[in-house]
Design a protein around this motif. Structure first.
Motif, PDB file in Angstrom:
ATOM      1  N   MET A   1      39.088  41.858  44.510  1.00  0.00           N
ATOM      2  CA  MET A   1      40.316  41.139  44.261  1.00  0.00           C
ATOM      3  C   MET A   1      40.326  40.571  42.842  1.00  0.00           C
ATOM      4  O   MET A   1      41.377  40.541  42.200  1.00  0.00           O
ATOM      5  CB  MET A   1      40.481  40.006  45.290  1.00  0.00           C
ATOM      6  N   LEU A   2      39.154  40.133  42.383  1.00  0.00           N
ATOM      7  CA  LEU A   2      39.068  39.577  41.027  1.00  0.00           C
ATOM      8  C   LEU A   2      39.360  40.651  39.990  1.00  0.00           C
ATOM      9  O   LEU A   2      40.088  40.401  39.023  1.00  0.00           O
ATOM     10  CB  LEU A   2      37.674  38.975  40.802  1.00  0.00           C
ATOM     11  N   VAL A   3      38.836  41.855  40.208  1.00  0.00           N
ATOM     12  CA  VAL A   3      39.090  42.963  39.279  1.00  0.00           C
ATOM     13  C   VAL A   3      40.573  43.311  39.271  1.00  0.00           C
ATOM     14  O   VAL A   3      41.179  43.534  38.215  1.00  0.00           O
ATOM     15  CB  VAL A   3      38.226  44.187  39.658  1.00  0.00           C
ATOM     16  N   ALA A   4      41.179  43.330  40.455  1.00  0.00           N
ATOM     17  CA  ALA A   4      42.606  43.634  40.542  1.00  0.00           C
ATOM     18  C   ALA A   4      43.414  42.548  39.853  1.00  0.00           C
ATOM     19  O   ALA A   4      44.419  42.827  39.185  1.00  0.00           O
ATOM     20  CB  ALA A   4      43.024  43.761  42.008  1.00  0.00           C
ATOM     21  N   LEU A   5      42.981  41.302  40.003  1.00  0.00           N
ATOM     22  CA  LEU A   5      43.676  40.181  39.361  1.00  0.00           C
ATOM     23  C   LEU A   5      43.583  40.285  37.843  1.00  0.00           C
ATOM     24  O   LEU A   5      44.550  39.995  37.135  1.00  0.00           O
ATOM     25  CB  LEU A   5      43.077  38.851  39.850  1.00  0.00           C
ATOM     26  N   LYS A   6      42.430  40.722  37.343  1.00  0.00           N
ATOM     27  CA  LYS A   6      42.256  40.868  35.890  1.00  0.00           C
ATOM     28  C   LYS A   6      43.135  41.974  35.331  1.00  0.00           C
ATOM     29  O   LYS A   6      43.606  41.899  34.199  1.00  0.00           O
ATOM     30  CB  LYS A   6      40.787  41.179  35.551  1.00  0.00           C
ATOM     31  N   LYS A   7      43.392  43.023  36.163  1.00  0.00           N
ATOM     32  CA  LYS A   7      44.189  44.153  35.695  1.00  0.00           C
ATOM     33  C   LYS A   7      45.687  43.956  35.896  1.00  0.00           C
ATOM     34  O   LYS A   7      46.489  44.693  35.325  1.00  0.00           O
ATOM     35  CB  LYS A   7      43.755  45.427  36.424  1.00  0.00           C
ATOM     36  N   SER A   9      49.562  42.623  35.831  1.00  0.00           N
ATOM     37  CA  SER A   9      50.416  42.273  34.689  1.00  0.00           C
ATOM     38  C   SER A   9      50.664  40.770  34.621  1.00  0.00           C
ATOM     39  O   SER A   9      50.862  40.214  33.551  1.00  0.00           O
ATOM     40  CB  SER A   9      51.748  43.031  34.785  1.00  0.00           C
ATOM     41  N   SER A  10      50.649  40.085  35.752  1.00  0.00           N
ATOM     42  CA  SER A  10      50.878  38.630  35.747  1.00  0.00           C
ATOM     43  C   SER A  10      49.556  37.903  35.996  1.00  0.00           C
ATOM     44  O   SER A  10      49.428  37.100  36.921  1.00  0.00           O
ATOM     45  CB  SER A  10      51.899  38.262  36.827  1.00  0.00           C
ATOM     46  N   LYS A  11      48.564  38.232  35.158  1.00  0.00           N
ATOM     47  CA  LYS A  11      47.250  37.622  35.357  1.00  0.00           C
ATOM     48  C   LYS A  11      47.256  36.179  34.836  1.00  0.00           C
ATOM     49  O   LYS A  11      48.006  35.838  33.913  1.00  0.00           O
ATOM     50  CB  LYS A  11      46.168  38.438  34.684  1.00  0.00           C
ATOM     51  N   PRO A  12      46.382  35.333  35.418  1.00  0.00           N
ATOM     52  CA  PRO A  12      46.315  33.940  34.981  1.00  0.00           C
ATOM     53  C   PRO A  12      45.615  33.826  33.620  1.00  0.00           C
ATOM     54  O   PRO A  12      45.157  34.816  33.059  1.00  0.00           O
ATOM     55  CB  PRO A  12      45.507  33.259  36.087  1.00  0.00           C
ATOM     56  N   THR A  13      45.482  32.606  33.137  1.00  0.00           N
ATOM     57  CA  THR A  13      44.871  32.377  31.818  1.00  0.00           C
ATOM     58  C   THR A  13      43.391  32.755  31.864  1.00  0.00           C
ATOM     59  O   THR A  13      42.775  32.769  32.927  1.00  0.00           O
ATOM     60  CB  THR A  13      44.999  30.888  31.417  1.00  0.00           C
ATOM     61  N   PRO A  14      42.800  33.039  30.703  1.00  0.00           N
ATOM     62  CA  PRO A  14      41.383  33.411  30.668  1.00  0.00           C
ATOM     63  C   PRO A  14      40.477  32.316  31.245  1.00  0.00           C
ATOM     64  O   PRO A  14      39.449  32.618  31.856  1.00  0.00           O
ATOM     65  CB  PRO A  14      41.091  33.622  29.186  1.00  0.00           C
ATOM     66  N   GLU A  15      40.841  31.058  31.078  1.00  0.00           N
ATOM     67  CA  GLU A  15      40.026  29.964  31.609  1.00  0.00           C
ATOM     68  C   GLU A  15      39.984  30.004  33.136  1.00  0.00           C
ATOM     69  O   GLU A  15      38.927  29.847  33.756  1.00  0.00           O
ATOM     70  CB  GLU A  15      40.599  28.618  31.133  1.00  0.00           C
ATOM     71  N   VAL A  16      41.112  30.272  33.749  1.00  0.00           N
ATOM     72  CA  VAL A  16      41.177  30.358  35.212  1.00  0.00           C
ATOM     73  C   VAL A  16      40.400  31.580  35.691  1.00  0.00           C
ATOM     74  O   VAL A  16      39.670  31.518  36.691  1.00  0.00           O
ATOM     75  CB  VAL A  16      42.653  30.398  35.684  1.00  0.00           C
ATOM     76  N   LEU A  17      40.514  32.703  34.964  1.00  0.00           N
ATOM     77  CA  LEU A  17      39.757  33.903  35.328  1.00  0.00           C
ATOM     78  C   LEU A  17      38.256  33.648  35.249  1.00  0.00           C
ATOM     79  O   LEU A  17      37.497  34.090  36.114  1.00  0.00           O
ATOM     80  CB  LEU A  17      40.143  35.067  34.411  1.00  0.00           C
ATOM     81  N   THR A  18      37.825  32.934  34.223  1.00  0.00           N
ATOM     82  CA  THR A  18      36.407  32.594  34.085  1.00  0.00           C
ATOM     83  C   THR A  18      35.951  31.732  35.245  1.00  0.00           C
ATOM     84  O   THR A  18      34.864  31.927  35.805  1.00  0.00           O
ATOM     85  CB  THR A  18      36.163  31.863  32.745  1.00  0.00           C
ATOM     86  N   ASP A  19      36.776  30.767  35.632  1.00  0.00           N
ATOM     87  CA  ASP A  19      36.453  29.891  36.756  1.00  0.00           C
ATOM     88  C   ASP A  19      36.333  30.702  38.045  1.00  0.00           C
ATOM     89  O   ASP A  19      35.392  30.521  38.826  1.00  0.00           O
ATOM     90  CB  ASP A  19      37.541  28.804  36.885  1.00  0.00           C
ATOM     91  N   TYR A  20      37.266  31.645  38.255  1.00  0.00           N
ATOM     92  CA  TYR A  20      37.210  32.503  39.440  1.00  0.00           C
ATOM     93  C   TYR A  20      35.927  33.349  39.427  1.00  0.00           C
ATOM     94  O   TYR A  20      35.278  33.528  40.453  1.00  0.00           O
ATOM     95  CB  TYR A  20      38.423  33.423  39.508  1.00  0.00           C
ATOM     96  N   SER A  21      35.570  33.878  38.243  1.00  0.00           N
ATOM     97  CA  SER A  21      34.358  34.702  38.125  1.00  0.00           C
ATOM     98  C   SER A  21      33.124  33.895  38.495  1.00  0.00           C
ATOM     99  O   SER A  21      32.233  34.393  39.195  1.00  0.00           O
ATOM    100  CB  SER A  21      34.199  35.235  36.699  1.00  0.00           C
ATOM    101  N   ARG A  22      33.065  32.639  38.050  1.00  0.00           N
ATOM    102  CA  ARG A  22      31.921  31.786  38.403  1.00  0.00           C
ATOM    103  C   ARG A  22      31.842  31.556  39.897  1.00  0.00           C
ATOM    104  O   ARG A  22      30.764  31.599  40.487  1.00  0.00           O
ATOM    105  CB  ARG A  22      32.038  30.441  37.684  1.00  0.00           C
ATOM    106  N   LYS A  23      32.989  31.327  40.512  1.00  0.00           N
ATOM    107  CA  LYS A  23      33.007  31.074  41.958  1.00  0.00           C
ATOM    108  C   LYS A  23      32.591  32.319  42.734  1.00  0.00           C
ATOM    109  O   LYS A  23      31.839  32.230  43.711  1.00  0.00           O
ATOM    110  CB  LYS A  23      34.393  30.596  42.395  1.00  0.00           C
TER     111      LYS A  23
END
Length: 189
Positions: A1-7, A9-23
């Motif tokens: 799901m994280l990979v799909a979220l990164k790809k 078109s309406s992806k969140p900010t890089p900070e939120v993506l980093t937070d999701y990756s850590r979790k």
């Protein structure tokens, strides 16, 4: 799901993506820790897990990952205190033995380094003495060569002088004898 979220078109900010990756990484580590069989290994693995970043939202006091981490940590501790103490003593003894072995290895390495340094120092002293003796011999040989060179130069000057006079006398004698020969014996036919 994280990979799909990164790809997406309406992806969140890089900070939120980093937070999701850590979790996600935290949850993967949590699952790996659950697969371990020994309670001690589980407890150690849970201690090394880092919970997700602290929330930026002011109304959320403790993040979910931190709560899960604390619950897993509490679940990983064994119920039997004697078994826990024994396992803890075994782990501490193992670490103590490793530290002693490392200290002994470091001491041996220090001794070897000292011996190598002393050997190198001795070799360098010998090389310096040999170099000093070679320099002295070179200086003595240079002085002898200089003296012999001066002597040879004087000798060559003297011999050239005598040789020059001898050649001059020989040429004059030959010239005079030719003139006499021509006067005494006119043309013979």
């Amino acid at each position: 799901m994280l990979v799909a979220l990164k790809k997406s078109s309406s992806k969140p900010t890089p900070e939120v993506l980093t937070d999701y990756s850590r979790k996600v990484d935290f949850l993967k580590g949590l699952l790996e820790a659950e697969k371990l069989t020994s309670p001690t290994e589980k407890a150690l693995a849970n201690q090394f897990l880092a919970p997700g970043r602290t929330p930026t939202i002011s109304n959320e006091r403790t993040p979910a990952s931190k709560t899960v981490h604390m619950q897993t940590k509490a679940r990983g501790l064994p119920v039997d205190e004697k078994q826990s103490a024994t396992e803890l003593d075994a782990v501490l003894q193992h670490h103590h033995n490793l530290q002693e072995k490392l200290a002994e290895d470091m001491l041996n390495l220090a001794r070897n380094l000292k011996n190598n340094t002393l050997a190198a120092q001795s070799i360098i002293k010998q090389d310096n003495q040999t170099l000093t003796q070679s320099m002295r011999h070179a200086d003595l040989n240079f002085e002898k060569l200089k003296t012999e060179s001066e002597r040879l130069e004087q000798h060559t000057k003297k011999s050239v002088n005598w040789l020059l006079w001898l050649m001059l006398i020989l040429v004059c004698f030959t010239f005079i004898s030719m003139i006499l020969f021509i006067r005494l014996f006119p043309r013979l036919r």
